[in-house]
Design a protein around this motif. Structure first.
Motif, PDB file in Angstrom:
ATOM      1  N   LEU A   1       0.656  -1.561  -0.111  1.00 18.40           N
ATOM      2  CA  LEU A   1      -0.028  -0.286  -0.061  1.00 18.40           C
ATOM      3  C   LEU A   1       1.505   1.468   0.229  1.00 18.40           C
ATOM      4  CD1 LEU A   1      -2.671  -0.918   2.994  1.00 18.40           C
ATOM      5  CD2 LEU A   1      -2.686  -0.637   0.043  1.00 18.40           C
ATOM      6  N   VAL A   2       1.826   1.521   0.729  1.00 17.22           N
ATOM      7  CA  VAL A   2       2.825   2.351   0.554  1.00 17.22           C
ATOM      8  C   VAL A   2       3.173   2.240  -0.901  1.00 17.22           C
ATOM      9  CG1 VAL A   2       4.622   3.481   1.631  1.00 17.22           C
ATOM     10  CG2 VAL A   2       3.419   2.395   3.226  1.00 17.22           C
TER      11      VAL A   2
ATOM     12  N   ARG B   1       2.695   1.276  -4.037  1.00  8.84           N
ATOM     13  CA  ARG B   1       1.501   2.092  -4.340  1.00  8.84           C
ATOM     14  C   ARG B   1       1.450   3.320  -3.842  1.00  8.84           C
ATOM     15  NH1 ARG B   1      -2.826  -2.689  -4.423  1.00  8.84           N
ATOM     16  NH2 ARG B   1      -2.585  -2.656  -2.202  1.00  8.84           N
ATOM     17  N   ARG B   2       1.354   3.499  -2.966  1.00 10.86           N
ATOM     18  CA  ARG B   2       1.258   5.433  -2.958  1.00 10.86           C
ATOM     19  C   ARG B   2       2.295   6.217  -3.140  1.00 10.86           C
ATOM     20  NH1 ARG B   2       2.190   9.698   0.088  1.00 10.86           N
ATOM     21  NH2 ARG B   2       2.717   8.503   2.297  1.00 10.86           N
TER      22      ARG B   2
ATOM     23  N   SER C   1       2.221   5.747  -7.467  1.00 15.25           N
ATOM     24  CA  SER C   1       1.156   6.562  -7.484  1.00 15.25           C
ATOM     25  C   SER C   1       1.971   8.366  -7.716  1.00 15.25           C
ATOM     26  CB  SER C   1      -0.382   7.466  -7.004  1.00 15.25           C
ATOM     27  OG  SER C   1      -1.014   7.297  -7.501  1.00 15.25           O
ATOM     28  N   ILE C   2       1.916   8.704  -6.911  1.00 18.96           N
ATOM     29  CA  ILE C   2       2.057  10.043  -6.967  1.00 18.96           C
ATOM     30  C   ILE C   2       3.632  10.191  -7.739  1.00 18.96           C
ATOM     31  CG2 ILE C   2       4.046  12.558  -5.651  1.00 18.96           C
ATOM     32  CD1 ILE C   2       1.748  10.687  -2.809  1.00 18.96           C
TER      33      ILE C   2
ATOM     34  N   TYR D   1       8.143  14.788  -4.046  1.00 20.28           N
ATOM     35  CA  TYR D   1       8.473  13.504  -4.829  1.00 20.28           C
ATOM     36  C   TYR D   1       8.665  13.582  -5.837  1.00 20.28           C
ATOM     37  CZ  TYR D   1       5.423  11.587  -1.065  1.00 20.28           C
ATOM     38  OH  TYR D   1       5.059  11.180   0.438  1.00 20.28           O
TER      39      TYR D   1
END
Length: 121
Positions: free
Chosen positions: A39-40, A42-43, A46-47, A80
């Motif tokens: 989950l981390v 993927r987040r 995504s950014i 990021y």
């Protein structure tokens, strides 16, 4: 000392190094750990992808100047990036994959695309 299953909390019987009461609990525990990690990732990915797409959108010809506010309003997140590149004259370009930017003095950024040939072995 009684050992408890790491997944369901019931008493574990058997070998001294046993951590789970059965295979189902072992699988549930490991799947949950992997899901939390992914989950981390993927987040963050995504950014990074969104940042790359925004830079590509504002840079159709390989090089473009744009205001910092315009990037922010498009959803660009300056926190990021994938890497830095410092030139010989001391300029520091910040990249999201092959698209990068150089912060200029007048609240503008120079958006560039790095052209590299990738060799497959």
């Amino acid at each position: 000392m009684e050992r408890l299953c790491l997944d369901c909390g019931t008493a574990v019987k058997g070998r001294a190094d046993k951590k789970f009461c059965d295979d189902s609990c072992r699988n549930n525990y490991n799947n949950r750990i992997k899901t939390e990690d992914s989950l981390v990732l993927r987040r963050i990915n995504s950014i990074l992808k969104k940042n790359r797409n925004i830079l590509a959108q504002f840079n159709p010809n390989g090089k473009a100047k744009i205001s910092r506010k315009k990037l922010i309003s498009a959803g660009f997140n300056f926190d990021y990036h994938t890497y830095y590149y410092e030139t010989q004259n001391g300029n520091c370009y910040i990249f999201c994959y092959e698209y990068g930017y150089l912060v200029l003095n007048d609240d503008r950024v120079l958006v560039v695309k790095r052209e590299e040939k990738l060799w497959l072995s």
